[in-house]
Design a protein around this motif. Structure first.
Motif, PDB file in Angstrom:
ATOM      1  N   VAL A 109       7.953  11.599  -7.818  1.00 29.14           N
ATOM      2  CA  VAL A 109       7.594  10.530  -8.749  1.00 29.14           C
ATOM      3  C   VAL A 109       8.715   9.504  -8.930  1.00 29.14           C
ATOM      4  O   VAL A 109       8.524   8.316  -8.732  1.00 29.14           O
ATOM      5  CB  VAL A 109       7.184  11.110 -10.125  1.00 29.14           C
ATOM      6  N   GLY A 110       9.907   9.958  -9.273  1.00 28.63           N
ATOM      7  CA  GLY A 110      10.992   9.027  -9.592  1.00 28.63           C
ATOM      8  C   GLY A 110      11.405   8.148  -8.426  1.00 28.63           C
ATOM      9  O   GLY A 110      11.423   6.921  -8.523  1.00 28.63           O
ATOM     10  N   THR A 147      11.506   3.098  -5.352  1.00 27.28           N
ATOM     11  CA  THR A 147      11.362   2.408  -4.075  1.00 27.28           C
ATOM     12  C   THR A 147      10.338   1.286  -4.187  1.00 27.28           C
ATOM     13  O   THR A 147      10.562   0.180  -3.678  1.00 27.28           O
ATOM     14  CB  THR A 147      10.977   3.404  -2.958  1.00 27.28           C
ATOM     15  N   LEU A 148       9.222   1.536  -4.851  1.00 27.34           N
ATOM     16  CA  LEU A 148       8.236   0.475  -5.083  1.00 27.34           C
ATOM     17  C   LEU A 148       8.867  -0.691  -5.848  1.00 27.34           C
ATOM     18  O   LEU A 148       8.645  -1.858  -5.513  1.00 27.34           O
ATOM     19  CB  LEU A 148       7.031   1.019  -5.854  1.00 27.34           C
ATOM     20  N   ALA A 149       9.664  -0.373  -6.851  1.00 31.27           N
ATOM     21  CA  ALA A 149      10.326  -1.412  -7.644  1.00 31.27           C
ATOM     22  C   ALA A 149      11.322  -2.195  -6.781  1.00 31.27           C
ATOM     23  O   ALA A 149      11.437  -3.420  -6.912  1.00 31.27           O
ATOM     24  CB  ALA A 149      11.040  -0.791  -8.841  1.00 31.27           C
ATOM     25  N   ARG A 150      12.026  -1.504  -5.909  1.00 32.94           N
ATOM     26  CA  ARG A 150      13.007  -2.158  -5.034  1.00 32.94           C
ATOM     27  C   ARG A 150      12.309  -3.127  -4.073  1.00 32.94           C
ATOM     28  O   ARG A 150      12.782  -4.240  -3.833  1.00 32.94           O
ATOM     29  CB  ARG A 150      13.792  -1.097  -4.276  1.00 32.94           C
ATOM     30  N   ILE A 151      11.171  -2.706  -3.525  1.00 33.29           N
ATOM     31  CA  ILE A 151      10.401  -3.582  -2.642  1.00 33.29           C
ATOM     32  C   ILE A 151       9.931  -4.806  -3.413  1.00 33.29           C
ATOM     33  O   ILE A 151      10.053  -5.946  -2.946  1.00 33.29           O
ATOM     34  CB  ILE A 151       9.195  -2.822  -2.037  1.00 33.29           C
ATOM     35  N   PRO A 206       0.841  -1.199   0.000  1.00 35.70           N
ATOM     36  CA  PRO A 206       0.000   0.000   0.000  1.00 35.70           C
ATOM     37  C   PRO A 206       0.874   1.246   0.000  1.00 35.70           C
ATOM     38  O   PRO A 206       1.906   1.285   0.676  1.00 35.70           O
ATOM     39  CB  PRO A 206      -0.811  -0.133   1.292  1.00 35.70           C
ATOM     40  N   HIS A 207       0.462   2.234  -0.772  1.00 35.02           N
ATOM     41  CA  HIS A 207       1.265   3.450  -0.880  1.00 35.02           C
ATOM     42  C   HIS A 207       0.388   4.639  -1.239  1.00 35.02           C
ATOM     43  O   HIS A 207      -0.726   4.478  -1.724  1.00 35.02           O
ATOM     44  CB  HIS A 207       2.388   3.286  -1.915  1.00 35.02           C
ATOM     45  N   GLY A 208       0.922   5.809  -0.968  1.00 34.24           N
ATOM     46  CA  GLY A 208       0.213   7.034  -1.278  1.00 34.24           C
ATOM     47  C   GLY A 208       1.137   8.221  -1.149  1.00 34.24           C
ATOM     48  O   GLY A 208       2.289   8.085  -0.722  1.00 34.24           O
TER      49      GLY A 208
END
Length: 153
Positions: free
Chosen positions: A110-111, A116-120, A66-68
């Motif tokens: 954005v970047g 970070t989402l990709a790393r997780i 989950p993110h925002g």
């Protein structure tokens, strides 16, 4: 940016009690509030719920991220939670989620937010890593597993 630079061990909840998606969001927010007490709990939870309405952040394999984004934030914030029993998170594969990373980012990030989402996602793609996080004894062990695995990313 490494996850261990964002994740304070005090923001890890190794025993989520939540039985619903919304309860998970609240518990993960509460974990974040332990290290960032200035956050507005309701605002964070509302942003996360709004993001979930767009589509579930349950990515499958027992994982949800989950993110925002928040306007007044000046850095990325991360918490982690584990549910031993699993929670229905409307995941893509229909399976309950057991491992949760909560990411809250500044509105204009954005970047680094996407990286970070990709790393997780990359960290949790490995079935052995997921299992070791599920089996970990406590928050300290969870943090150590994340730190060790991140060295290999």
């Amino acid at each position: 940016m490494k996850l261990t630079e964002l994740l304070n061990p005090e923001a890890i909840n190794p025993e989520l009690k939540a039985a619903s998606k919304n309860d998970v969001l609240v518990e993960l927010t509460d974990a974040l509030l332990r290290v960032e007490p200035g956050l507005n709990r309701d605002e964070v939870v509302d942003v996360l719920k709004e993001r979930e309405r767009l589509g579930s952040t349950g990515i499958g394999d027992g994982v949800a991220i989950p993110h925002g984004k928040l306007k007044h934030l000046d850095k990325l914030l991360l918490s982690f939670g584990r549910s031993r029993s699993g929670v229905d998170f409307d995941s893509m594969d229909g399976q309950p989620a057991r491992l949760f990373f909560l990411l809250v980012a500044p509105e204009d990030s954005v970047g680094v937010h996407l990286k970070t989402l990709a790393r997780i996602s990359k960290l949790l793609k490995n079935a052995e890593v997921r299992q070791s996080l599920i089996d970990a004894e406590d928050a300290g062990a969870i943090y150590d597993i994340i730190a060790r695995q991140e060295e290999q990313l």
